[in-house]
Design an enzyme around this catalytic site. Structure first.
Site, PDB file in Angstrom:
ATOM      1  CG  ASP A 204      -0.175   0.192   2.550  1.00  0.00           C
ATOM      2  OD1 ASP A 204       1.081   0.247   2.533  1.00  0.00           O
ATOM      3  OD2 ASP A 204      -0.831   0.296   3.592  1.00  0.00           O
ATOM      4  CG  ASP A 206       1.527   3.115   4.754  1.00  0.00           C
ATOM      5  OD1 ASP A 206       0.434   2.674   5.147  1.00  0.00           O
ATOM      6  OD2 ASP A 206       2.439   2.371   4.328  1.00  0.00           O
ATOM      7  CG  ASP A 301      -3.277   2.529   5.303  1.00  0.00           C
ATOM      8  OD1 ASP A 301      -4.459   2.263   4.987  1.00  0.00           O
ATOM      9  OD2 ASP A 301      -2.480   1.671   5.731  1.00  0.00           O
TER      10      ASP A 301
END
Ligand code: CTP
Ligand code: MN
Ligand code: MN
Ligand code: MN
Length: 377
Positions: A204, A206, A301
């Protein structure tokens, strides 16, 4: 005085936060098998065993050269009997029977596939495994009840299991940067997580967001999300609001390693250039991906922090997970302090320690500063 150690034996400290762990090290042939056993222990919800294998692997990442003989491991901390047996087998036979058996096992493979769905934890995956389900297509086929996160997880399963490249992370960083500055001029966006540690790929991307004027950051998450939504960049988002102050002493206090910043777990729609967009083979229920080969889904995120906690938030969200775990353990066991992603509390002197940089936090903790690129423990 005792004579110095023979130079062949390097001294390795026992807390990960006392060591330099570069991204690329010399013992992948040992750390990868140990991390398979750690992951398997995680699937079995055996936390002690999980952490023991993770620690063993981590110690080997800090070594300046390849391990060739068991002799090379003399005086190293954190290596338990089980890990040593696995290492010995790999050194002698080229592979560990236990690791090979684990990798081939139906349970390991199914747990890997099921926990690979965004929003699915070990508990749900284990329940489904015991009901005979093996992969995300089985969840659809048998009509399992899925929450919104898990539905998105199944829908974008293929994309979300494709590594995110640094280039893709940079493209998303540009998008989020635009959104953040549009809704709040002067706001600061920092890339955290694995990419801040120098990783070439991640699962992902962040981000941490703040503003130099304390309080100005309040309420900005919904605005950032609306801006992104209006641009058609969001496929999924779930926001959790800041709960640090209101529930600090409440009954539902999260474990101290969970922070209470306003955060958003999201899935971005990232336009890709022609050469990057390979055809995505969709499994059952994932057909949406086939219609849009010009874009891919990426997990992002977003976390918003007040400026006064920004240094702690940055340190906490940069990882690695083992590095963070050992920072907190060091603070508690060696310093009588309590470290979170918000603050550092000195339990003996009964006060909070202010920090405006990560360097200051290491100093408060009596640790040598370790830069992000060497926190890959
Ligand atoms: N983190 C946290 N609280 C959470 C989730 C994550 O504090 N609820 C922190 C973790 O401690 C970690 C960082 O956020 O330091 C990044 O987590 P994650 O994205 O899961 O891992 P990465 O190190 O970025 O690795 P990857 O490339 O797989 O994303
Ligand atoms: Mn054992
Ligand atoms: Mn990450
Ligand atoms: Mn993350």
């Amino acid at each position: 005085k005792t004579s110095p150690k023979p130079s062949a034996h390097v001294a390795v400290k026992s807390y990960a936060c006392q060591r330099r762990s570069p991204l690329n090290h010399h013992n992948t042939f040992l750390t990868e098998p140990l991390e398979i056993l750690a992951e398997n222990a995680e699937f079995m919800e055996n936390e002690g065993r999980n952490i023991a294998f993770r620690r063993s692997a981590s110690v080997l990442k800090a070594l300046p050269r390849v391990v060739r003989r068991m002799e090379d491991l003399k005086n190293l901390p954190c290596l338990g009997g089980h890990s040593l047996r696995v290492i010995k087998e790999i050194l002698e036979d080229g592979a560990s029977q236990e690791v090979e058996t684990t990798k081939q096992s139906e349970q390991f493979q199914a747990m890997k596939a099921l926990t690979g769905v965004f929003g699915v934890g070990v508990k749900s995956a284990d329940r489904w495994f015991r009901e005979g389900l093996r992969n995300p297509s089985d969840l659809i086929r048998t009509g399992q009840k899925l929450n919104h996160t898990q539905q998105a997880g199944v829908r974008y399963y293929n994309d979300l299991n494709k590594p995110v490249t640094k280039k893709e992370a940079e493209a998303i960083s540009d998008m989020v940067g635009k959104a953040v500055r549009a809704v709040l001029p002067g706001a600061i966006l920092t890339l955290t997580g694995g990419f801040r540690r120098g990783k070439e790929v991640g699962h992902d991307v962040d981000f941490l967001i703040t503003h130099p004027e304390e309080g100005a950051e309040e309420g900005m998450m919904p605005k950032v999300l609306k801006w992104l939504e209006d641009q058609g960049l969001l496929l999924y988002q779930k926001t959790t609001r800041n709960s640090y102050l209101e529930s600090r002493d409440g009954p539902e206090r999260a474990p101290h390693h969970m922070d209470r910043f306003e955060r958003c777990f999201s899935i971005f729609k990232l336009e890709q250039t022609k050469e990057c967009s390979g055809t995505t083979a969709g499994a059952a229920g994932m057909s949406e991906q086939q219609s849009g080969p010009s874009w891919r889904a990426v997990r992002v995120d977003l976390v918003v922090s007040p400026y006064s906690q920004f240094a702690y938030a940055t340190l906490g969200w940069t990882g690695s997970k083992l590095f963070e775990r050992d920072l907190r353990r060091w603070a508690g066991q060696e310093r009588g302090m309590s470290l979170s992603n918000h603050a550092l509390y000195d339990s003996k002197r009964h006060h909070y320690l202010h920090a405006s940089s990560e360097e200051e936090i290491f100093t408060h903790l009596g640790l040598e500063y370790i830069p992000p690129s060497e926190r890959n423990a």
